[in-house]
Write a protein that holds these residues in place. Structure first.
Motif, PDB file in Angstrom:
ATOM      1  N   TYR A  45       0.817  -1.215   0.000  1.00 27.86           N
ATOM      2  CA  TYR A  45       0.000   0.000   0.000  1.00 27.86           C
ATOM      3  C   TYR A  45       0.849   1.262   0.000  1.00 27.86           C
ATOM      4  O   TYR A  45       0.505   2.254  -0.640  1.00 27.86           O
ATOM      5  CB  TYR A  45      -0.955   0.017   1.209  1.00 27.86           C
ATOM      6  N   HIS A  48       1.395   3.762  -2.839  1.00 25.28           N
ATOM      7  CA  HIS A  48       0.415   4.781  -3.242  1.00 25.28           C
ATOM      8  C   HIS A  48       0.734   6.154  -2.638  1.00 25.28           C
ATOM      9  O   HIS A  48       0.936   7.119  -3.385  1.00 25.28           O
ATOM     10  CB  HIS A  48      -0.997   4.306  -2.907  1.00 25.28           C
ATOM     11  N   HIS A  72      -1.717  10.721   3.956  1.00 25.31           N
ATOM     12  CA  HIS A  72      -3.099  11.087   3.638  1.00 25.31           C
ATOM     13  C   HIS A  72      -4.134   9.988   3.858  1.00 25.31           C
ATOM     14  O   HIS A  72      -5.291  10.278   4.105  1.00 25.31           O
ATOM     15  CB  HIS A  72      -3.200  11.679   2.225  1.00 25.31           C
ATOM     16  N   ASP A  73      -3.744   8.726   3.790  1.00 22.81           N
ATOM     17  CA  ASP A  73      -4.730   7.654   3.986  1.00 22.81           C
ATOM     18  C   ASP A  73      -4.666   7.004   5.365  1.00 22.81           C
ATOM     19  O   ASP A  73      -5.386   6.044   5.630  1.00 22.81           O
ATOM     20  CB  ASP A  73      -4.548   6.559   2.917  1.00 22.81           C
ATOM     21  N   ASP A 139      -3.781  12.520  -5.290  1.00 26.86           N
ATOM     22  CA  ASP A 139      -4.298  11.216  -4.861  1.00 26.86           C
ATOM     23  C   ASP A 139      -5.182  10.624  -5.956  1.00 26.86           C
ATOM     24  O   ASP A 139      -5.035   9.474  -6.371  1.00 26.86           O
ATOM     25  CB  ASP A 139      -5.091  11.437  -3.558  1.00 26.86           C
ATOM     26  N   ASN A 143      -4.640   7.292  -8.345  1.00 28.17           N
ATOM     27  CA  ASN A 143      -5.672   6.253  -8.401  1.00 28.17           C
ATOM     28  C   ASN A 143      -6.143   6.011  -9.828  1.00 28.17           C
ATOM     29  O   ASN A 143      -6.394   4.874 -10.227  1.00 28.17           O
ATOM     30  CB  ASN A 143      -6.866   6.626  -7.514  1.00 28.17           C
TER      31      ASN A 143
HETATM   32 MN    MN Z   1      -5.260   7.777  -1.337  1.00 27.65          MN
END
Ligand code: MN
Length: 745
Positions: A45, A48, A72-73, A139, A143
């Motif tokens: 992850y 990202h 950010h996540d 972001d 994605n």
């Molecule tokens: Mn994100």
């Protein structure tokens, strides 16, 4: 996959003194928190947030924004909390990460194209810091770049959202490259066939025209240099599939008819050089008419500046040309983020960014001015709050529809914004799942669920609470309608009975031909006028049947059924003649001498059209209704001496009876007068007796009438006449009470 050290190097390239420790700390924290999480692609992850951070380094953003990108996540997807991030990285970074977490919630909301504009506004309103938006866009870009790993249905939804919301947002923020890439990626998933076709054609074209772009670039640059613009650079590119497709669609052209799939940019030193370059180009090549635009003298809303022209240029190729300065170019590429690249007066033209007309994105101008005033671009970003849409709040229905309201709006405004019917029947509201008062001021992102009742009429007082004109007008209209409806209801019942007594059938139809005689506009108005007491039912009867004779005759009072039948307190009696009564009517109960039932009277709370006389009346009292012009009907007990005033106006008398709602017991008020011994404890004894009978005292006044006695005037609330009589009897039995009596006026 981007590596941590590569990221740090990138930042250091444009900011040598960058806080490396912060970047490393954020990376390690995100890495640990995301742990074994994987992306749909199978990558760890952490790849990202790293890529998102990398995208932002292209805009040369400061290290705290890069750290926010790395984090950010974490709040949304891991065990990380705002408090923990605050502690480790400071409140500023914590606030930004939380802002991104809030935006993520929006992704769950279903979106319709027509809502896209509102959603963009919501995004701006929620992300009160421009850095939140920049991270959000990066972001989304990452994605989209990795969307192929997603399920089909997710791809479609995300692409649609990107096309509707994020690409235009990037455009409005002036980030042209970001916009182009977002659009192309969405286009690919939303319309794969068209994407395929356009891409294939573009590939064929570039194979056929191999070397053409480089050749034109050279030719343009040489021409500039030969004319003294030594630093000019020329850059050509084939247009992106989506922009080609859009052009084909908007101009209904086939690919072959599309002449300008090549775009070239001339970048020169300053504004005068732009116009000089334009002159050189226009002198050398033929201009395609109608394609010239000067966005330098008149910038676009998003601060975009350039000169556009189309020429039949080098190699006889029709090309689109944009002429701009380096600074204009950076702004066109990076939009608002580009302002972090410049300090006032540095690398650009003096005052270039300062003279702006006000536009929808005046905040952009505002931030540019702030930039001009401060000397530190980081400080500038840090203190840039988006002022846009500060006067609005954006809320959701439970189904995810977005409702935009002015700041200060209440759930009532929300209900009316959804639909007038919903507003009219609102009785309560849940905000984010909790029942809240209807006066609550809504906040951005609130989910509002309106609780409705079947028959509610909006209270007139709401008019003072709401802030939207729509709600205010609707409440006013609904209140007016409800009042009219109540009066019309009463009027209708009165008319039915009057007509029935005269042996005539009443309907709205029979009224129509008589309207002009009554001076009424329409049937509904006429009926409401009767209910308001402005028009007597007898006059209506006579207008409909001009031959009808009004004979007053005496009738016996009806058997005591708890209601009064056409007899006034003064003993004056009258009745309307029966007219052509049928045999059936004649065989009705003997007590029912005069035809139809009296009008039933219920508890009157919330009614405009029926009132009680000041002394009140309680169920069990024999009552009569008197029509008051403009006010409707007033109910009096027949003992009220006030009734004498109406003796000579029989048309105002209405035969009424009690009709109690057993399920909704109500109290009714009555007045009593007590003559009591003037000694200590009397008042307490009386009050105790009253309370013991479950009776409310509404008002009490005391007046001394003699040395030893006091006169007490009480207004009490009882269930009915029996209840009241019980009180009178028990009070009379008290030693301290000399007399008790009911007061009717
Ligand atoms: Mn994100």
């Amino acid at each position: 996959m981007m590596r941590q050290y590569e990221l740090v190097e990138r930042v250091q390239k444009y900011k040598p003194d960058a806080n490396e420790a912060l970047l490393n700390k954020a990376y390690v924290y995100a890495m640990q928190k995301h742990g074994q999480q994987k992306r749909a692609s199978g990558d760890p992850y952490i790849s990202h947030p790293l890529e998102v951070a990398a995208i932002l380094t292209e805009m040369h953003l400061d290290e705290s924004t890069i750290a926010v990108a790395l984090l950010h996540d974490t709040i949304e997807d891991t065990t990380a909390t705002r408090a923990e991030i605050d502690e480790l990285f400071g409140e500023d970074i914590g606030r930004l990460v939380e802002g991104l977490t809030k935006l993520k919630r929006l992704d769950l909301v279903s979106k319709k194209a027509k809502q896209a504009e509102n959603l963009r506004k919501l995004l701006l309103a929620i992300s009160d810091d421009v850095r939140v938006l920049l991270v959000k866009l990066a972001d989304r870009l990452h994605n989209m770049r990795t969307l192929e790993h997603m399920r089909d249905d997710k791809r479609a939804r995300i692409s649609e959202e990107t096309m509707d919301i994020y690409a235009p947002l990037a455009g409005r923020m002036g980030m042209q490259d970001m916009r182009d890439e977002l659009e192309d990626l969405s286009f690919r998933y939303l319309n794969p066939e068209a994407y395929e076709t356009v891409t294939k054609r573009l590939a064929e074209l570039s194979a056929r025209n191999e070397g053409l772009i480089a050749k034109i670039e050279d030719e343009l640059r040489e021409l500039m240099v030969a004319n003294g613009l030594l630093n000019a650079t020329a850059k050509g590119r084939q247009k992106k599939p989506y922009s080609v497709f859009r052009k084909m669609q908007s101009k209904s052209l086939s690919f072959e008819q599309l002449s300008d799939v090549y775009g070239f940019r001339l970048i020169v030193d300053d504004v005068p050089a732009c116009y000089r370059a334009l002159g050189i180009v226009h002198t050398r090549w033929r201009v395609v008419p109608g394609r010239f635009k000067d966005y330098i003298s008149t910038p676009k809303q998003n601060d975009y500046r350039s000169i556009h022209t189309t020429i039949v240029g080098p190699s006889r190729q029709r090309i689109e040309l944009q002429i701009r300065t380096r600074r204009m170019h950076d702004i066109a590429e990076y939009g608002i983020a580009a302002h972090s690249l410049y300090k006032d007066g540095e690398g650009g033209e003096p005052g270039e960014l300062l003279s702006r007309e006000s536009n929808a994105y005046s905040w952009l101008r505002h931030t540019i001015e702030a930039l001009a005033e401060g000397d530190n671009p980081e400080e500038f970003l840090e203190h840039t709050k988006l002022e846009l849409f500060q006067d609005q709040v954006f809320c959701f229905t439970p189904k995810g529809k977005l409702i935009a309201l002015p700041r200060g709006a209440t759930p009532i405004d929300f209900a009316y914004a959804v639909h007038t019917n919903i507003g009219d029947t609102t009785v309560g509201a849940k905000i984010n799942g909790r029942i809240m008062p209807l006066v609550t001021r809504l906040a951005n992102g609130d989910e509002v669920e309106i609780i409705r009742s079947g028959v509610q009429v909006p209270p007139a007082a709401w008019e003072e609470i709401v802030v939207t004109g729509k709600a205010r007008a609707a409440i006013r209209r609904a209140t007016r309608m409800a009042i009219r409806k109540q009066y019309a209801g009463l009027g209708h019942r009165i008319l039915e009975r009057t007509f029935e007594r005269a042996g005539k059938a009443f309907s709205r139809e029979v009224l129509k031909p008589a309207l002009h005689r009554l001076g009424q506009k329409d049937v509904e108005d006429a009926i409401a006028s009767v209910g308001r007491g402005e028009l007597s039912s007898l006059d209506v009867l006579k207008a409909v049947y001009p031959d009808f004779k009004d004979e007053r005759t005496t009738i016996k009072p009806a058997a005591d059924q708890g209601w009064f039948n056409m007899q006034s307190a003064s003993g004056m009696m009258f009745r309307l003649p029966g007219g052509e009564r049928t045999a059936h009517d004649a065989t009705k109960a003997a007590s029912e001498i005069d035809g139809p039932d009296p009008l039933p009277i219920r508890g009157l709370s919330g009614h405009m059209e029926v009132h009680f006389a000041p002394a009140g009346a309680v169920p069990g009292d024999r009552i009569v209704g008197i029509m008051d012009e403009g006010k409707g009907m007033t109910i009096y007990p027949i003992q009220a001496s006030a009734l004498q005033r109406f003796d000579d106006q029989p048309e105002r008398w209405i035969d009424v009876r009690w009709d109690l709602d057993a399920a909704n017991k109500q109290r009714f008020s009555a007045k009593i007068a007590i003559n009591a011994l003037n000694e200590p404890g009397t008042l307490a004894t009386i009050a105790q007796k009253i309370a013991g009978l479950d009776i409310n005292i509404r008002t009490m006044t005391m007046g001394r009438v003699a040395a030893d006695f006091s006169e007490l005037a009480l207004e009490v609330e009882v269930w009915d006449l029996r209840h009241l009589n019980q009180l009178l009897t028990q009070l009379k039995d008290l030693d301290c009470v000399s007399t008790v009596k009911r007061v009717y006026d």
